[in-house]
Design an enzyme around this catalytic site. Structure first.
Site, PDB file in Angstrom:
ATOM      1  N   HIS A 145     -10.619  -8.331  -7.872  1.00  0.00           N
ATOM      2  CA  HIS A 145     -10.382  -7.851  -6.516  1.00  0.00           C
ATOM      3  C   HIS A 145     -10.988  -8.783  -5.467  1.00  0.00           C
ATOM      4  O   HIS A 145     -12.154  -9.154  -5.551  1.00  0.00           O
ATOM      5  CB  HIS A 145     -11.003  -6.454  -6.358  1.00  0.00           C
ATOM      6  CG  HIS A 145     -11.064  -5.967  -4.943  1.00  0.00           C
ATOM      7  ND1 HIS A 145     -12.232  -5.946  -4.200  1.00  0.00           N
ATOM      8  CD2 HIS A 145     -10.094  -5.508  -4.119  1.00  0.00           C
ATOM      9  CE1 HIS A 145     -11.980  -5.474  -2.993  1.00  0.00           C
ATOM     10  NE2 HIS A 145     -10.702  -5.196  -2.905  1.00  0.00           N
ATOM     11  N   LYS A 169       0.828  -1.194   0.000  1.00  0.00           N
ATOM     12  CA  LYS A 169       0.000   0.000   0.000  1.00  0.00           C
ATOM     13  C   LYS A 169       0.873   1.259   0.000  1.00  0.00           C
ATOM     14  O   LYS A 169       1.929   1.302   0.651  1.00  0.00           O
ATOM     15  CB  LYS A 169      -0.909   0.012   1.232  1.00  0.00           C
ATOM     16  CG  LYS A 169      -1.866  -1.170   1.303  1.00  0.00           C
ATOM     17  CD  LYS A 169      -2.930  -1.096   0.232  1.00  0.00           C
ATOM     18  CE  LYS A 169      -3.968  -2.191   0.399  1.00  0.00           C
ATOM     19  NZ  LYS A 169      -5.089  -2.067  -0.552  1.00  0.00           N
TER      20      LYS A 169
END
Length: 374
Positions: free
Chosen positions: A307, A177
């Site tokens: 996803h 991230k």
């Protein structure tokens, strides 16, 4: 042999909050837009038929919306009773119109998705085939990357340790991230992880937290890392901004997970706003809608990386003509008796019929509400 019609006789809905061992933080937490995530609200659907067939499906919500999904599914599920479970598109349309006043995307279709997935599980079980084979597989395994180890609440050392574990377990790529308010900290973390994983494919995910100027500047910096992709650099609905980035940057742009309808994804595709599209079957309304979306993506020659929900998406990705990436999350493991097999950087498609999953006793214990409609 003539076909003998069957009919849906029962639909059991279960609300199961899945607790996370550690509160999860991505860039949305560090920019003050969300609180750390402590659980995933799961909606499970189990369908039974007059001929004794059964199917299981699920949808989910993060941070908010779980009780609303359950409530909406409870309202509309009766419309599927008496229908032939093989007529999935017909049932989908009937359920859609049963809840039409709240729209054809978002929460409404996410609740419907769990029923749609269960019908596909049932139909492929009836055929005695894994879902991927039922849909028509192009391969028996898919490339997989780990995304649950690179969150921003973890220190650099923790992310490095998790990356090592993932690679040793056979994971083929590592995603971390980014999107912190201080971009220099993002680069510091990326430098450390890139050096640590060496030639292992590496992705980054900004979770929609950059504006256009920051995304372009960061993208130009990130071009030197030879990343597989930059994920969600901008707001999910900024199609024009994403399109500009795909033209300006060498690194592929990936997005789509937050879109909740085929119509939104169609706009993403038509504006050439990504190189890699990342649909989520539970979010777009289930497998029926996901397969429509895959056809559009294939026509546009896009790569696909679904996803979350690997238990569903591994099957769907295997049915796509081009090589795909499937996100490996171990968060849902406690819910199922089975595990997805990983080897040599790839996720193996289960040889069990249907999705190849059954609910664990732990999942049953976590259930907070359940109802059978018959």
């Amino acid at each position: 042999m003539n076909y003998q019609p069957d009919s849906v006789t029962s639909i059991t809905l279960s609300a199961i909050p899945l607790p996370l061992a550690t509160p999860i933080s991505d860039a949305k937490v560090f920019t003050g837009r969300q609180k750390p995530m402590t659980e995933v609200a799961m909606l499970f659907v189990e369908i039974g038929t007059a001929e004794g067939c059964s199917g299981i499906g699920f949808s989910y919500s993060k941070r908010a919306g779980g009780p609303a999904q359950y409530a909406h599914a409870k309202e509309i599920a009766e419309a599927a009773l008496g229908e032939d479970p093989n007529d999935i598109e017909k049932i989908y349309t009937k359920l859609l119109w049963a809840g039409a006043s709240v729209g054809r995307s978002g929460l409404a279709t996410q609740a419907l998705a769990a029923i749609d997935v269960a019908l596909y599980d049932l139909k492929s079980k009836r055929a005695g085939l894994p879902l991927a084979k039922f849909l028509g597989a192009h391969r028996d395994s898919v490339r997989t990357y780990n995304t649950s180890g690179g969150f921003l609440h973890a220190s650099i050392d923790e992310v490095k340790d998790r990356a090592t574990q993932s690679i040793e377990q056979g994971i083929g790529g590592i995603k971390i991230k980014v999107g912190l308010p201080d971009s220099a900290e993002d680069i510091k973390r990326l430098d450390a992880i890139a050096e640590h994983v060496g030639g292992t494919p590496l992705m980054v995910d900004a979770n929609q937290q950059w504006d256009r100027t920051t995304a372009l500047r960061m993208g130009r910096v990130l071009d030197r890392y030879n990343l597989v992709w930059i994920e969600e650099p901008l707001d999910a609905h900024d199609f024009e901004g994403h399109a500009r980035l795909t033209t300006a940057l060498d690194t592929p742009i990936a997005t789509g997970e937050m879109l909740s309808s085929v119509a939104e994804h169609r706009r993403l595709i038509e504006t050439r706003a990504c190189d890699i599209i990342q649909p989520d079957a539970p979010r777009v309304g289930g497998i029926s809608q996901f397969m429509r979306l895959l056809a559009l993506a294939d026509e546009a020659a896009l790569d696909v990386a679904p996803h979350f929900a690997m238990e569903i998406h591994a099957h769907l990705a295997a049915s796509y003509p081009r090589e795909t990436w499937v996100e490996h999350f171990d968060w849902l493991d406690p819910l199922f008796n089975e595990r997805m097999e990983i080897a040599d950087g790839r996720m193996i498609i289960p040889d069990r019929s249907g999705l190849g999953i059954t609910l664990s006793e732990q999942a049953r214990r976590w259930t907070t509400d359940t109802v059978t409609i018959d």
